[in-house]
Design a protein around this motif. Structure first.
Motif, mmCIF file in Angstrom:
data_model
loop_
_atom_site.group_PDB
_atom_site.id
_atom_site.type_symbol
_atom_site.label_atom_id
_atom_site.label_comp_id
_atom_site.label_asym_id
_atom_site.label_seq_id
_atom_site.Cartn_x
_atom_site.Cartn_y
_atom_site.Cartn_z
ATOM 1 N N SER A 101 -59.317 -30.616 -6.642
ATOM 2 C CA SER A 101 -59.719 -30.128 -7.961
ATOM 3 C C SER A 101 -60.836 -30.953 -8.579
ATOM 4 N N ASN A 102 -61.038 -32.173 -8.085
ATOM 5 C CA ASN A 102 -62.119 -33.016 -8.602
ATOM 6 C C ASN A 102 -63.408 -32.852 -7.820
ATOM 7 N N LEU A 104 -65.921 -30.882 -7.956
ATOM 8 C CA LEU A 104 -67.141 -30.691 -8.746
ATOM 9 C C LEU A 104 -67.203 -31.578 -9.986
ATOM 10 N N SER A 105 -66.271 -32.506 -10.117
ATOM 11 C CA SER A 105 -66.266 -33.375 -11.297
ATOM 12 C C SER A 105 -66.394 -34.851 -10.953
ATOM 13 N N SER A 120 -66.274 -30.243 -14.929
ATOM 14 C CA SER A 120 -66.949 -29.990 -13.659
ATOM 15 C C SER A 120 -68.402 -29.609 -13.898
ATOM 16 N N VAL A 161 -61.446 -25.759 -9.086
ATOM 17 C CA VAL A 161 -62.391 -26.879 -9.134
ATOM 18 C C VAL A 161 -63.199 -26.850 -10.429
ATOM 19 N N SER A 162 -62.939 -25.867 -11.281
ATOM 20 C CA SER A 162 -63.691 -25.705 -12.525
ATOM 21 C C SER A 162 -62.867 -26.204 -13.702
ATOM 22 N N TRP A 163 -63.449 -27.133 -14.456
ATOM 23 C CA TRP A 163 -62.802 -27.717 -15.627
ATOM 24 C C TRP A 163 -63.775 -27.670 -16.800
ATOM 25 N N THR A 296 -68.633 -19.890 -9.254
ATOM 26 C CA THR A 296 -67.905 -20.611 -8.212
ATOM 27 C C THR A 296 -66.906 -19.658 -7.576
ATOM 28 N N CYS A 418 -71.613 -36.930 -6.920
ATOM 29 C CA CYS A 418 -72.067 -36.726 -8.304
ATOM 30 C C CYS A 418 -73.559 -36.995 -8.460
ATOM 31 N N TYR A 421 -74.831 -33.600 -7.810
ATOM 32 C CA TYR A 421 -74.548 -32.699 -8.919
ATOM 33 C C TYR A 421 -75.473 -32.986 -10.103
#
Length: 445
Positions: A101-102, A104-105, A120, A161-163, A296, A418, A421
């Motif tokens: 879950s992290n 993209l963050s 994210s 994966v989106s927050w 996503t 990151c 990103y």
């Protein structure tokens, strides 16, 4: 970008027409050559890693050699940038929940009962681009997120994966019809009435004012929407489920199962391949209409229950079990074929984007940065280093393609996902100096 939008409206439905030269002389009197297509960002993610023996690239340009899992990209290799040895916060192994879950963050998740992660990058970008589009972002999946707890942590850690904030995970949408309805304002429509039916008169009137080439483009666009509507309707008619199946349904009695079908399962596509392609087509449609610039799609959640026995030579076992191959030849062969299956879907979307003309000699593939890969390398050891990662598209001309960026010889702080990103967000126009655990914007040129 308002000059790019040409709308057809009728009793609650709004249809955005794609870019056409005949309509380029729009607001402000800008000529076609001065109207640039917007840049889009997307992420396609599959869980549980790759067969490490069949995921590699050698050389660049025309000399680029792709391993068997990547072979579906052979005709598109000039449009991809393969990135090696990036990772999320130095994780090398461990349980599943901090490794998905992290993605993209870059957040360090905590073992708490209340979800706690980090915003994210897709949502960071969406907060910037939502001023230009009707839908801030699409957060989609083929296998839905679970509720409750798993392994002592929130189950959502395995399914998104989106927050939107450190305590707000976004559960992805798995229903194609719900996504389709979101792209169109269908509040005023009867359920059995096509979106195209309510704008048909206006489309005919518009067609009369277009050049021959644009008339053909409009016809093809309207037909693609009609076909997608029909595919969604066909895919949800049979009252059965394949691909993913909620664990609770396995213990239903026949009467309970029939009752559940009446309210939930009948609306989901009937097989994995149809579902995946439908979601990709919806992303394509959303980008083509400029309804959103951020999307996503999770092909399967972490610790996936999905089975791929419908593929030739693949064991009819859950993906998670196959990923723990222990070097077993049969499992490795199945693992590789499943990886290739996911790559085939990337190739499918890239080929379609390449066909979408966006003016000035560019296509949709030229105007996208599409991230593709998995949350770990070798699923057998939960190896979170050297993330399998491909960047497809040309980023509005800023990505050359046909390249390999290898960070393996760089210092640890330059191997952080990151950093990538951060530069992607900057190229999407976000004024951002740091993101997650980034140390600098990763050089991509």
């Amino acid at each position: 970008m308002k000059s790019r939008r040409n709308l057809l409206r009728g009793i609650g439905a709004t249809l955005t027409v794609p870019w056409m030269p005949s309509l380029a002389w729009a607001q402000g009197g800008k000529a076609a050559e001065n109207v640039k297509a917007p840049l889009r960002y997307g992420c396609l993610l599959f869980a549980n890693g790759v067969n490490p023996h069949e995921w590699h690239v050698q050389g660049e340009g025309e000399a680029m050699q792709l391993s068997s899992s990547l072979k579906p990209l052979e005709s598109l290799k000039q449009h991809i940038t393969v990135i090696k040895d990036l990772h999320v916060f130095n994780n090398t192994s461990g349980p599943h929940w901090p490794l998905f879950s992290n993605y993209l963050s870059g957040a360090r998740f905590k073992e708490t009962l209340i979800p706690e992660g980090g915003e994210s990058i897709d949502q960071v970008i969406a907060r910037h681009t939502d001023k230009e589009t009707a839908v801030p972002s699409l957060v989609l999946a083929v296998e839905p997120a679970e509720s409750g707890l798993r392994g002592g942590v929130p189950s959502v850690y395995y399914g998104t994966v989106s927050w939107s904030s450190k305590n707000t995970p976004i559960a992805p949408e798995v229903y194609p019809r719900a996504v389709f309805d979101r792209l169109f304002d269908t509040s005023g429509l009867l359920r059995d009435k096509s979106v195209l039916d309510v704008v048909l008169g206006q489309s005919k009137d518009m067609r009369r004012h277009l050049g021959a080439q644009d008339q053909q483009k409009l016809d093809e666009y309207m037909q693609s929407i009609r076909e997608l509507e029909q595919r969604i309707e066909r895919a949800t008619k049979e009252e059965r489920l394949e691909g993913w199946r909620p664990q609770s349904s396995l213990s239903f009695s026949p009467s309970e199962r029939a009752k559940a079908r009446a309210t939930f399962p009948a609306e989901l596509p009937q097989n994995v391949a149809d579902h995946m392609r439908m979601m990709l087509d919806l992303i394509l449609l959303a980008w083509r209409m400029d309804k959103t610039r951020v999307a996503t799609l999770i092909f399967n959640r972490d610790v996936s229950h999905m089975k791929f026995g419908f593929l030739d030579g693949v064991l009819n076992e859950q993906l998670h079990g196959i990923s723990h191959h222990k070097e077993d030849p049969k499992k490795l062969a199945s693992y590789q074929r499943i990886n290739q299956f996911h790559v085939e879907h990337l190739a499918y979307l890239m080929a379609k984007m390449k066909q979408v003309d966006e003016g000035n000699g560019t296509t949709l593939l030229d105007n996208v940065m599409l991230q593709f890969g998995s949350n770990m390398f070798n699923g057998d050891s939960h190896d979170g280093r050297n993330l399998p990662m491909i960047l497809a598209g040309h980023g509005g001309g800023s990505l050359a393609g046909g390249r390999v960026i290898d960070t393996s010889a760089k210092p640890e702080e330059q191997q952080r996902a990151c950093n990538l990103y951060l530069v992607l967000a900057q190229r999407m126009g976000v004024k951002l100096k740091r993101f997650g655990d980034s140390t600098e914007a990763m050089p991509l040129s």
